[in-house]
Design a protein around this motif. Structure first.
Motif, short mmCIF file in Angstrom:
data_model
loop_
_atom_site.label_atom_id
_atom_site.label_comp_id
_atom_site.label_asym_id
_atom_site.label_seq_id
_atom_site.Cartn_x
_atom_site.Cartn_y
_atom_site.Cartn_z
N GLY A 80 0.79 -1.22 0.00
CA GLY A 80 0.00 0.00 0.00
C GLY A 80 0.82 1.27 0.00
O GLY A 80 0.28 2.35 0.27
N VAL A 81 2.11 1.17 -0.30
CA VAL A 81 2.97 2.36 -0.29
C VAL A 81 2.46 3.41 -1.27
O VAL A 81 2.51 4.61 -0.99
CB VAL A 81 4.43 1.97 -0.61
CG1 VAL A 81 5.30 3.20 -0.82
CG2 VAL A 81 5.00 1.11 0.50
N GLU A 82 1.94 2.97 -2.40
CA GLU A 82 1.42 3.92 -3.39
C GLU A 82 0.28 4.77 -2.81
O GLU A 82 0.26 5.99 -2.96
CB GLU A 82 0.91 3.16 -4.63
CG GLU A 82 0.34 4.03 -5.72
CD GLU A 82 1.37 4.83 -6.49
OE1 GLU A 82 1.00 5.84 -7.10
OE2 GLU A 82 2.55 4.45 -6.47
N GLY A 83 -0.65 4.12 -2.13
CA GLY A 83 -1.76 4.85 -1.54
C GLY A 83 -1.30 5.76 -0.40
O GLY A 83 -1.78 6.89 -0.26
N GLN A 84 -0.38 5.27 0.41
CA GLN A 84 0.16 6.07 1.51
C GLN A 84 0.92 7.28 0.98
O GLN A 84 0.89 8.36 1.58
CB GLN A 84 1.04 5.19 2.39
CG GLN A 84 0.27 4.10 3.12
CD GLN A 84 1.06 2.81 3.29
OE1 GLN A 84 2.28 2.80 3.28
NE2 GLN A 84 0.35 1.70 3.45
N LEU A 85 1.60 7.11 -0.14
CA LEU A 85 2.29 8.22 -0.79
C LEU A 85 1.29 9.28 -1.25
O LEU A 85 1.50 10.48 -1.08
CB LEU A 85 3.10 7.69 -1.96
CG LEU A 85 3.89 8.69 -2.83
CD1 LEU A 85 5.14 8.02 -3.38
CD2 LEU A 85 3.05 9.20 -4.01
N VAL A 139 -5.54 -5.95 2.09
CA VAL A 139 -6.04 -4.66 2.58
C VAL A 139 -5.27 -3.50 1.94
O VAL A 139 -5.87 -2.51 1.50
CB VAL A 139 -5.95 -4.58 4.12
CG1 VAL A 139 -6.49 -3.24 4.61
CG2 VAL A 139 -6.72 -5.72 4.77
N THR A 140 -3.95 -3.61 1.89
CA THR A 140 -3.15 -2.50 1.34
C THR A 140 -3.40 -2.31 -0.15
O THR A 140 -3.41 -1.16 -0.63
CB THR A 140 -1.65 -2.72 1.60
OG1 THR A 140 -1.26 -4.03 1.16
CG2 THR A 140 -1.31 -2.56 3.07
N ILE A 141 -3.60 -3.39 -0.89
CA ILE A 141 -3.92 -3.25 -2.32
C ILE A 141 -5.22 -2.48 -2.49
O ILE A 141 -5.33 -1.54 -3.29
CB ILE A 141 -4.02 -4.63 -3.00
CG1 ILE A 141 -2.64 -5.26 -3.15
CG2 ILE A 141 -4.67 -4.49 -4.39
CD1 ILE A 141 -2.67 -6.67 -3.70
N MET A 142 -6.24 -2.86 -1.73
CA MET A 142 -7.54 -2.19 -1.85
C MET A 142 -7.46 -0.73 -1.41
O MET A 142 -8.09 0.15 -2.00
CB MET A 142 -8.58 -2.92 -1.00
CG MET A 142 -8.91 -4.34 -1.48
SD MET A 142 -9.61 -4.36 -3.15
CE MET A 142 -8.19 -4.83 -4.14
N MET A 143 -6.65 -0.46 -0.39
CA MET A 143 -6.55 0.91 0.10
C MET A 143 -5.80 1.83 -0.84
O MET A 143 -5.92 3.06 -0.75
CB MET A 143 -5.92 0.92 1.50
CG MET A 143 -6.84 0.34 2.56
SD MET A 143 -6.35 0.73 4.24
CE MET A 143 -6.70 2.49 4.30
N ASN A 144 -5.03 1.27 -1.77
CA ASN A 144 -4.41 2.09 -2.81
C ASN A 144 -5.49 2.78 -3.64
O ASN A 144 -5.40 3.98 -3.94
CB ASN A 144 -3.53 1.24 -3.72
CG ASN A 144 -2.21 0.87 -3.08
OD1 ASN A 144 -1.68 1.57 -2.24
ND2 ASN A 144 -1.65 -0.26 -3.48
N TYR A 145 -6.52 2.02 -4.03
CA TYR A 145 -7.59 2.58 -4.85
C TYR A 145 -8.43 3.58 -4.05
O TYR A 145 -8.85 4.62 -4.59
CB TYR A 145 -8.47 1.45 -5.39
CG TYR A 145 -7.76 0.58 -6.39
CD1 TYR A 145 -7.71 0.94 -7.74
CD2 TYR A 145 -7.12 -0.59 -5.99
CE1 TYR A 145 -7.06 0.15 -8.67
CE2 TYR A 145 -6.45 -1.39 -6.92
CZ TYR A 145 -6.42 -1.01 -8.25
OH TYR A 145 -5.76 -1.78 -9.16
N ILE A 146 -8.66 3.27 -2.78
CA ILE A 146 -9.39 4.21 -1.93
C ILE A 146 -8.63 5.52 -1.82
O ILE A 146 -9.21 6.61 -1.90
CB ILE A 146 -9.63 3.60 -0.53
CG1 ILE A 146 -10.49 2.34 -0.63
CG2 ILE A 146 -10.31 4.61 0.40
CD1 ILE A 146 -10.60 1.55 0.65
N ALA A 147 -7.31 5.42 -1.64
CA ALA A 147 -6.47 6.62 -1.52
C ALA A 147 -6.52 7.45 -2.81
O ALA A 147 -6.63 8.68 -2.78
CB ALA A 147 -5.03 6.24 -1.20
#
Length: 348
Positions: A80-85, A139-147
Motif C-alpha cells: 500500500g505504499v502507493e496509496g500512503q504516498l 487490505v493494502t492493495i484495496m486501500m491504494n484505490y481508496i487513496a
C-alpha cells in the motif's frame, strides 16, 4: 567468499545480466543497443540539468523503498505504499496552501503532516492484521484505490472543482535556488537530504533500538516473540505505521519539492509500486536502498532521452527494469553458482 560479499555481488550481477538481456532485446527488436545505452547514459549524466533531474527522481524512490523494506524486515508486505504516498502528497500540499506561517514552522508542519497521513493510512491494515489476522497484502492493495479516489475528490473540493490544489506557499517549499543555479534550473530540491536522513533513521531504529529488535523478532517468529513477553499486536501495528510514514514522506517530496502542488490523478504514480523493486534490489537494507533507488531513478529519467536520441521507445527500459527484478528474484540461483565457484577455488 564471505556471505556479505555474496549479498553484494547478487544484485550487481543481476543488474549486469539485466542490461545484457536488455541489449539482446534491443537487437531482436531492430534497435542499436550501443546507441540506446549511450542515449540512456547521456540522459542521466549528459549535462548539469540531467544530473539534477536524476537526483530529484531518486528522492521519492529512496523513501518508497524504505517504506517497503521496513515492512519486509519486520515480517510484513506493505503493497500500500502507493496509496500512503498519495495521501501524504495531498496532506503536504494542503498544509502548504492552507496556512500562513513562518518557514521554520510551515515547512516542518507540512512534512510532518505528510508523514502522519501516510502513517494513518497504514495504521488501518496494521490494525486489521493485528486484531483480526486479515492479510495486509489484500487490505493494502484495496486501500491504494481508496487513496487514489479519495485524494482526487479532496483536491476537487479544495480547488472548487479544479484539477489541482494550486501552488503551495513559498514558506512550505523545498525548492532550492542554489541547486537550480548549479543544475541549469532543474527541479532538484532539498528533499534529497530528508530522504538520506530517513535512511539513517531506518538503520538506527532497526539496528540500535530495543523497539527495532522487537519489530524484527516479531517478523521472524510471532509465537516465540509472544512467549518472550513481546506485544506482538502492538509491534505489527507499529511496523505498518512507521512504513506508512516513510511512504507519506515520499509524497511530501513530490508536493513540496518537485511539483509544488497536488493534482487529480488518472492513475497511480507508480513510485510506490517501484518501491517494492527498489527494496528487493537493495536486499531490504538501508545502504542497499540507496543503490536500488539510484539505479531506478537513473533508469527512469535517463530513459526519457532514448526516444529522441536513439529512436528507442521508453518501454524498452521498462523491460530492462523488469528483467533486472527477475534476476534479483532469482538471486538464490546466482548465489548458488557463486558459492559453487568459490568451493571449486578453495578445493584447488
Amino acid at each position: 567468499m564471505s556471505n556479505r560479499v555474496v549479498n553484494i555481488l547478487v544484485p550487481v550481477i543481476s543488474v549486469i545480466l539485466g542490461l545484457l538481456v536488455g541489449a539482446i532485446i534491443m537487437l531482436v527488436s531492430g534497435y542499436d543497443p550501443i546507441a540506446g545505452y549511450s542515449a540512456l547514459w547521456n540522459g542521466i549524466f549528459g549535462d548539469a540539468y540531467a544530473m539534477g533531474e536524476t537526483i530529484r527522481q531518486i528522492t521519492p524512490y529512496l523513501l518508497s523503498g524504505l517504506a517497503v523494506a521496513f515492512a519486509f524486515r519486520t515480517g510484513l508486505f506493505n503493497i500500500g505504499v502507493e496509496g500512503q504516498l498519495l495521501v501524504g502528497w495531498f496532506a503536504a500540499a494542503y498544509v502548504g496552501i492552507a496556512f500562513d506561517l513562518p518557514m521554520y514552522i510551515h515547512l516542518p508542519f507540512a512534512i510532518i503532516a505528510a508523514a502522519l497521513a501516510g502513517a494513518l493510512w497504514a495504521f488501518i491494515p496494521g490494525l486489521l492484521k493485528a486484531k483480526l489476522q486479515v492479510h495486509e497484502v489484500i487490505v493494502t492493495i484495496m486501500m491504494n484505490y481508496i487513496a487514489l479516489h479519495t485524494t482526487n475528490a479532496l483536491i476537487r473540493v479544495v480547488s472548487h472543482g479544479g484539477e489541482n490544489t494550486g501552488n503551495i506557499k513559498p514558506t512550505a517549499s523545498l525548492k532550492s535556488a542554489f541547486f537550480e543555479s548549479i543544475t541549469d534550473y532543474s527541479r532538484l530540491h532539498y528533499g534529497i537530504f530528508i530522504a538520506l536522513a530517513m535512511v539513517l533513521v531506518m538503520w538506527f531504529i532497526l539496528e540500535k533500538t530495543t523497539t527495532g529488535f522487537e519489530l524484527k523478532a516479531v517478523g521472524f517468529n510471532k509465537n516465540a516473540s509472544q512467549y518472550a513477553g513481546m506485544n506482538v499486536q502492538k509491534n505489527i501495528i507499529l511496523s505498518m505505521v512507521i512504513s506508512g510514514a516513510f511512504a507519506g514522506l515520499a509524497g511530501a517530496m513530490e508536493a513540496l519539492g518537485t511539483f509544488q502542488y497536488a493534482n487529480v490523478n488518472g492513475g497511480f504514480t507508480g513510485i510506490g509500486f517501484d518501491g517494492i523493486a527498489v527494496a528487493l534490489l537493495g536486499a531490504n537494507t538501508p545502504l542497499g536502498i540507496i543503490f536500488g533507488a539510484t539505479l531506478f531513478g537513473a533508469l527512469k529519467f535517463g530513459s526519457l532521452n532514448m526516444p529522441n536520441a536513439a529512436g528507442i521507445p521508453v518501454e524498452i527500459v521498462s523491460i530492462v527494469i523488469a528483467v533486472i527484478i527477475f534476476f534479483v528474484a532469482c538471486g538464490y540461483v546466482i548465489r548458488y553458482f557463486l558459492v559453487k565457484m568459490n568451493k571449486k577455488k578453495e578445493a584447488k
